[in-house]
Scaffold this motif. Structure first.
Motif, short mmCIF file in Angstrom:
data_model
loop_
_atom_site.label_atom_id
_atom_site.label_comp_id
_atom_site.label_asym_id
_atom_site.label_seq_id
_atom_site.Cartn_x
_atom_site.Cartn_y
_atom_site.Cartn_z
N ALA A 722 0.83 -1.20 0.00
CA ALA A 722 0.00 0.00 0.00
C ALA A 722 0.87 1.24 0.00
N THR A 723 0.59 2.14 -0.93
CA THR A 723 1.22 3.46 -0.96
C THR A 723 0.13 4.50 -0.75
N LEU A 724 0.23 5.28 0.31
CA LEU A 724 -0.78 6.28 0.65
C LEU A 724 -0.17 7.67 0.58
N VAL A 725 -0.88 8.57 -0.06
CA VAL A 725 -0.44 9.95 -0.21
C VAL A 725 -1.47 10.86 0.43
N GLY A 726 -1.00 11.80 1.24
CA GLY A 726 -1.90 12.74 1.90
C GLY A 726 -1.37 14.15 1.81
N ALA A 727 -2.23 15.11 2.09
CA ALA A 727 -1.82 16.51 2.04
C ALA A 727 -2.71 17.35 2.95
N ARG A 728 -2.14 18.42 3.46
CA ARG A 728 -2.88 19.42 4.25
C ARG A 728 -2.32 20.78 3.87
N ILE A 729 -3.11 21.60 3.21
CA ILE A 729 -2.65 22.88 2.67
C ILE A 729 -3.68 23.95 3.02
N GLY A 730 -3.19 25.11 3.53
CA GLY A 730 -4.14 26.16 3.87
C GLY A 730 -3.47 27.46 4.25
N VAL A 731 -4.23 28.30 4.96
CA VAL A 731 -3.73 29.58 5.43
C VAL A 731 -3.94 29.67 6.92
N GLN A 732 -3.08 30.47 7.57
CA GLN A 732 -3.11 30.59 9.03
C GLN A 732 -3.02 32.05 9.42
N GLY A 733 -3.95 32.46 10.29
CA GLY A 733 -3.92 33.80 10.84
C GLY A 733 -3.31 33.79 12.22
N GLU A 734 -3.51 34.87 12.95
CA GLU A 734 -2.91 34.98 14.28
C GLU A 734 -3.44 33.92 15.23
N ASN A 735 -4.74 33.62 15.15
CA ASN A 735 -5.31 32.63 16.06
C ASN A 735 -6.31 31.70 15.36
N TRP A 736 -6.17 31.53 14.07
CA TRP A 736 -7.06 30.65 13.32
C TRP A 736 -6.32 30.05 12.13
N SER A 737 -6.87 28.97 11.59
CA SER A 737 -6.33 28.39 10.38
C SER A 737 -7.46 27.72 9.59
N LEU A 738 -7.31 27.71 8.29
CA LEU A 738 -8.25 27.06 7.38
C LEU A 738 -7.42 26.22 6.42
N ALA A 739 -7.71 24.92 6.36
CA ALA A 739 -6.88 24.02 5.55
C ALA A 739 -7.74 23.07 4.73
N LEU A 740 -7.22 22.73 3.56
CA LEU A 740 -7.80 21.70 2.71
C LEU A 740 -7.09 20.39 3.01
N LEU A 741 -7.86 19.33 3.27
CA LEU A 741 -7.31 18.02 3.61
C LEU A 741 -7.50 17.05 2.45
N GLY A 742 -6.50 16.20 2.25
CA GLY A 742 -6.61 15.15 1.26
C GLY A 742 -6.01 13.86 1.80
N ARG A 743 -6.79 12.77 1.73
CA ARG A 743 -6.31 11.47 2.22
C ARG A 743 -6.39 10.45 1.09
N ASN A 744 -5.41 9.57 1.04
CA ASN A 744 -5.34 8.54 0.01
C ASN A 744 -5.58 9.15 -1.37
N LEU A 745 -4.78 10.15 -1.70
CA LEU A 745 -5.01 10.92 -2.92
C LEU A 745 -4.86 10.10 -4.18
N THR A 746 -4.07 9.04 -4.17
CA THR A 746 -3.92 8.20 -5.36
C THR A 746 -4.94 7.06 -5.38
N ASN A 747 -5.85 7.04 -4.41
CA ASN A 747 -6.92 6.04 -4.36
C ASN A 747 -6.37 4.61 -4.29
N GLU A 748 -5.39 4.39 -3.43
CA GLU A 748 -4.86 3.06 -3.21
C GLU A 748 -6.01 2.12 -2.79
N ASP A 749 -6.09 0.94 -3.43
CA ASP A 749 -7.23 0.05 -3.18
C ASP A 749 -6.84 -1.30 -2.61
#
Length: 801
Positions: A722-749
């Motif tokens: 199994a090869t699993l690829v993930g990512a977490r990308i976003g922006v961060q303020g002084e006391n907050w953050s907003l991120a896009l999450l991705g799990r099993n991006l290559t759809n390992e089955d």
């Protein structure tokens, strides 16, 4: 797709390695964060601890999107974990050493123990609130001398978040595809300044599942958890402190999405134990086993009424092809399907510092749990009754009461000669019963008990400014007992057995410089023995012995590139005697079950590499690799004889056992251990870079690889790499953050770890197998497993205050 995944891993590892090697040109101030661990039950730097340990801080848990032990294993060389039974019956594997019946049969241990805040925890832990953790430590190699029972190959310590000096908190909401939502919040601070502090955390998690049951046309794989954790720190004086923690949790999971690979697909080892020797079966497949990768298949479980009014036939089994005639039914075939858990945990740790510098610590914890589990174990719409519930419908309820005590006296940590001594007491009571239609409970049941008392101690001293040694010893006396009461109130089995063990460990370490250390460890590992219950007693195997190991480990921990990188490397060799393996037996009713036997010896050798680099003030990267090269050096398995001989039953003597093929051989020497993977690797890049608008651009990209895992010791069937690829990308303020999450991006089955099963509805008590009487006429072998979650994308919003 898997080839592409492997290429991605190799490419990522090469990129990260190249970035690390080019780091000397980067800024001097980009240093690796120092992590404090308690892997040896004292606080010390991760890089100063002479033991192989992987640690995850609050920040890395968030950046790597770690949500369970499964995710921890992705980035821990040497730890293999699979949710083979959903969020139940956990069987972690460290350095290739596991046990197939761990937590399936009472008292069988995986060899890896969980600890919460340093206190032993024997339950399932996948649904633990990871957002409320300060740190996770995975300690590899035997820890029997220091940590105690079931730390035969390692220990995993979950350190919960403690209150800070200032009042603060965090709220986080997360939503992903397939109905996965999570809401967590924690708050803490001083209630009485310098005297009493509190930390509280709440969590709600739900997942709608990604699979459809073809029998009922209803979803499968749903999960839900609700929990609350409260911690109090009381420090009435400089010398005394007390921490109390309370955890309340409820889990409610729907039907687990098990799929069955039928015996009709078996492709190797022709012989009598195959569908072809059941004359009423519409199959001419004469193969007894499956060799190759077990791939996901449709899920067919009659956990409710049939959706279309037409039974989904099991491959190779006609509607009238059994002794019972038509075994197919349109009704619900299991009283309860899924996992429900009602959990309460209470713990307290108190310590007193004497004027001499010595510290007395007392710890106590209690787990009170009621767990319901159930599944349609024939994996199809068959439903015939031999009593109040359908045969081979497995559903039950178990009450657990677990209490742990430890009293320890430690010398001053900075003394030239350091010592520790203590006593430990552990008690577990399990009461198990079957669930019947209408949610009633059978009057019969099984009462199980474990009691473990231990005395332990250690002495460490410095030979010089650079060299030191530590000797640890533990003596333990454990008793396991079991009583099986039938529906008539009669005792079917009653037994008890005691085991005593003596586990030493010796550690030597030498500082090459202020930033580099070599260490060596010799240790003995002890995996507890136990009872095989009525099934074992009926076949002359009422109990099994402790599994033992001799272990050598050598390691290097060194800073590189002027402190901008850290390399931790460990080499290990383990020699195992009396390996605990699974042996199938027919119980008095004729049903096929498994027991534990000490039927083999083996060895494991390998390497673990953990490389972390701060590339610049904005970017951090890491690479890990683990090799656990395991093999049985000797051992005789009865079913191995059945496979190689063409279906002969092994009677203990190769010369007189039926051997139709002329190639019968019960030896498993040279075979890899089941459940564990030989190779593991991971790589990640973290970054946080300021933007022009005062915000930070944040992210993490990661990839992990794990090689195939064999289902059993026959080294034939396996779940794929199994090869699993993930990512977490976003922006961060002084006391907050907003991120896009991705799990099993290559759809390992590739499927999650599979279990060797049998093809129902053929059971030995109604055998129509036409093989000779001296043949193995057991039910044909099939396999079941869980599919892997597909790609998920979502958003996460957090706010700190």
């Amino acid at each position: 797709m898997r080839s592409l995944g492997k290429f991605s891993l190799q490419t990522s590892a090469a990129v990260v390695s190249g970035m690390v090697l080019s780091a000397p040109a980067l800024a001097q101030e980009s240093l690796i964060e120092e992590i404090t661990v308690t892997a040896r039950k004292v606080e010390e730097s991760l890089n100063d601890a002479p033991v192989s340990v992987s640690a995850f801080t609050t920040a890395s848990i968030e950046q790597l999107d770690i949500n369970s032990v499964t995710d921890i294993a992705r980035f821990t060389p040497g730890l293999s974990f699979s949710s083979a039974f959903g969020r139940s019956t956990e069987r972690p594997v460290i350095r290739g050493q596991g046990n197939i019946l761990a937590r399936v049969q009472f008292g069988v241990e995986s060899g890896v123990a969980y600890f919460v805040d340093g206190m032993y925890y024997a339950g399932d832990i996948q649904s633990l609130d990871m957002s409320n953790l300060e740190r996770v430590e995975v300690i590899k190699g035997p820890q029997s001398a220091l940590y105690g029972r079931n730390t035969y190959s390692g220990a995993i310590n979950f350190v919960t978040r403690r209150p800070g000096q200032d009042f603060s908190g965090r709220a986080r909401v997360r939503g992903l595809g397939d109905g996965e939502n999570e809401l967590v919040g924690n708050v803490g601070g001083q209630l009485i300044d310098g005297v009493l502090a509190m930390q509280a955390a709440v969590r709600h998690y739900e997942f709608d599942g990604q699979w459809t049951n073809t029998v009922t046309d209803r979803p499968a794989g749903q999960e839900q958890s609700d929990s609350i954790n409260v911690t109090f720190d009381w420090t009435p004086s400089d010398a005394f402190s007390l921490t109390a923690r309370l955890q309340r949790q409820e889990d409610e999971d729907g039907t687990r999405p098990f799929f069955l690979q039928s015996a009709a697909e078996n492709n190797c080892y022709p012989g009598f134990r195959s569908l072809a020797y059941w004359p009423m079966v519409e199959s001419t497949n004469a193969n007894q086993y499956f060799c190759g990768e077990i791939l996901p298949r449709p899920i067919a479980l009659n956990d409710g009424p049939d959706a279309d009014g037409m039974p989904n036939l099991i491959p190779g089994i006609n509607a009238g092809s059994t002794f019972f005639g038509n075994v197919y039914s349109l009704g619900q075939g299991v009283a309860f399907s899924g996992v429900e858990r009602d959990l309460n945990v209470y713990s307290m740790s108190a310590s007193y510092d004497f004027d001499s510098g010595n510290t007395l610590t007392f710890q106590v914890s209690n787990r009170d749990e009621e767990a319901r589990t159930g599944s349609d174990s024939d994996h199809g719409p068959t439903n015939f009754f031999l009593g109040p519930e359908a045969f081979f419908a497995i559903s039950g309820i178990t009450d657990y009461s677990e209490t742990t005590y430890e009293l320890r006296l430690d010398s001053a940590p900075d003394a030239a000669v350091r010592w520790s001594a203590g006593v430990f007491q552990y008690d577990l009571e399990e009461d198990a019963s079957d669930i019947l239609p209408g949610d009633s409970i059978t009057p019969d049941g099984i009462d199980n008990y474990i009691s473990n008392f231990a005395v332990f101690g250690s002495v460490g001293w410095d030979f010089s400014d650079r060299a030191s040694a530590t000797v640890e010893l533990r003596y333990a006396d454990e008793e396991k007992s079991q009583e099986d009461i039938n529906a008539m109130g009669m005792i079917d089995f009653s037994g008890a057995k005691s085991f005593t063990s003596f586990a030493p460990r010796v550690t030597l370490d030498y500082r090459l410089s202020d930033d580099a250390m070599l260490y060596g460890i010799y240790s003995q590992g002890i995996k507890p023995g136990g009872l095989n219950g009525a099934d074992g007693a009926s076949t002359g195997r009422p109990s099994y012995d402790e599994e033992e190991s001799q272990n050598l480990e050598g390691g290097l921990k060194t800073a590189l590139l002027d402190g901008r990188a850290q390399l931790n490397l460990a080499l290990f060799w383990t020699d195992i005697s009396k390996y605990q393996l699974t042996t199938p037996v027919a119980d008095p009713s004729g049903a096929l079950n498994s027991i534990v036997t000490n039927q083999a010896d083996g060895e494991v050798m390998g390497i673990e590499i953990d490389l972390l680099a701060q590339l610049n003030e904005f970017t951090r990267a890491g690479v890990t690799y683990g090799l656990a090269d395991s093999e049985f050096t000797s051992g005789c398995d009865e079913f191995q004889w059945s496979l190689t001989s063409g279906g002969g039953r092994f009677n203990g003597d190769p010369a007189t056992s039926l051997n139709p093929s002329g190639m019968g051989d019960c030896s498993v020497a040279g075979h890899q251990f089941p459940m564990g993977s030989k190779h593991q690797a991971s790589a990640f890049v973290d970054f946080s870079r300021p933007m022009n608008n005062g915000l930070n651009f944040i992210g993490n990209i990661n990839v992990s690889y794990e090689s195939k895992r064999y289902t059993q010791l026959h080294q034939s069937s396996y779940t794929g790499a199994a090869t699993l690829v993930g990512a977490r990308i976003g922006v961060q303020g002084e006391n907050w953050s907003l991120a896009l999450l991705g799990r099993n991006l290559t759809n390992e089955d590739s499927a999650i770890l599979a279990t060797r099963w049998l093809q129902s509805p053929y059971f030995t008590f109604a055998s129509l197998n036409v093989a000779p009487p001296t043949a193995d006429r057991g039910a044909p072998r099939a396999f079941f497993a869980l599919p892997r979650r597909e790609r998920q994308l979502g958003l996460e919003l957090s706010y700190d205050f």
